[in-house]
Design an enzyme around this catalytic site. Sequence first.
Site, PDB file in Angstrom:
ATOM      1  N   ASP A  84      -4.796  10.536  28.902  1.00 39.36           N
ATOM      2  CA  ASP A  84      -6.106   9.888  29.004  1.00 39.36           C
ATOM      3  C   ASP A  84      -6.149   8.793  30.062  1.00 39.36           C
ATOM      4  O   ASP A  84      -5.150   8.178  30.412  1.00 39.36           O
ATOM      5  CB  ASP A  84      -6.554   9.334  27.649  1.00 39.36           C
ATOM      6  CG  ASP A  84      -5.526   8.414  27.001  1.00 39.36           C
ATOM      7  OD1 ASP A  84      -4.318   8.587  27.232  1.00 39.36           O
ATOM      8  OD2 ASP A  84      -5.936   7.504  26.250  1.00 39.36           O
ATOM      9  N   GLU A 143      -3.913   7.983  24.046  1.00 36.39           N
ATOM     10  CA  GLU A 143      -2.913   6.932  23.853  1.00 36.39           C
ATOM     11  C   GLU A 143      -3.537   5.556  24.024  1.00 36.39           C
ATOM     12  O   GLU A 143      -3.159   4.605  23.335  1.00 36.39           O
ATOM     13  CB  GLU A 143      -1.762   7.106  24.862  1.00 36.39           C
ATOM     14  CG  GLU A 143      -0.573   6.168  24.628  1.00 36.39           C
ATOM     15  CD  GLU A 143      -0.782   4.762  25.124  1.00 36.39           C
ATOM     16  OE1 GLU A 143      -0.260   3.814  24.485  1.00 36.39           O
ATOM     17  OE2 GLU A 143      -1.470   4.568  26.152  1.00 36.39           O
TER      18      GLU A 143
END
Length: 398
Positions: A84, A143
């Site tokens: 991400d 994350e």
Amino acid sequence: MAQNMIEATIKDFIRENEELMVAFRRDLHQFPELSFEEVETTKKVAEKLEAWGIPYRLTEPTGVIAELKGGKPGKTVALRADMDALSVQELSDDLAYRSSFEGKMHACGHDSHTAMLLTAAKALNSVKEEIPGTVRFLFQPAEEIAQGAKKMIEQGAIEGIDNVFGIHIWSQGPAGKVSCTPGPSFAAADIFKVHFKGKGGHAATPHLTVDAAVIAGQYIADVQSIVSRKIDPLKSAVVTIGKAEIGQRFNVIAEDAVMEGTVRTFDNDVRQTVEDTLRSYAEALAEANGATVDFEYTRMTEPVNNEEKTAKLVQKVAVDSFGEDGIYNEPPTMGGEDFGYFMAKCTGAFALVGSGNPEKDSEWPHHHGRFNIDEDAMIVGAELYAQYALAYLKQDEF
């Protein structure tokens, strides 16, 4: 095939695929996706795995779990990369592959993690008949909001896993060098919120009120003593109140005071002490002043503590692959990493691969709008992933 020949084959394979790896990373960098929005990133990873014949399954809402079964029986090791991006505006206007989306950027290196792990998977697939065991590849979403690891674990990501290994590119470290020190690496990162409710009123009649601003001020001062007086001085903790919203008008006694902060610790006993003390201070102050309080404490990430035997194996692999000067020791950071959720379930380690290079302007801190990496470091990360998996599975005992 002799073990040293397999290692050499992997090294050569990754070097031959370096340009493709860098190109894949740049594509992800140009089209970043935020946590749990990594739809196109997930598709791109899956397409590569499909093309290479590596079995995989998708996780919800995003993410990929792939598994490579070797030609010989053995244990199972998991390799993890996060995918991400962040809500950060890219400031490097002259970058050829700068983000195409305003306010979104790969400002932490997760694009490189994904590309490195994909390349490692491709390399291991080329020698799969020689692998004694199974390698599982975890392409993890979210994350940055500390939810992706838990979500993948809920969907069976580490069922049957004997060991887990992850890598983070690190702009503060020298490009291409590896750090994996036994013990604490990243801290548990928690969030707390305190809401004092008093009794508002006119500033001319304070005796008729319960001033939430005064209570909040006392609380902010009191919690500064937690680390210095409640925590063993040989252990570490950080307590920060970073946000406070108090009152509504200059001549009105505040009825509400809402504060938010963070706690960083490496030790779960220390963590519990800080949480309990923050709560007890809030309740005591509220009672003493005739106010009420709502206290919330959210544990966001687990500490990342590198298991000693695993960390030493990573160091050995790094020396064997890159030479004695290929490793360095990065001090622990109070930053958080949700990789700790995997390590809470099985043994493992988390390595840093330096990407800082002043000649390439790649020493900007993580989460900065000018963050970038020395892409030459990616070949080290990809090889470290692959060689570690092979070394772990080839051990007679672990």
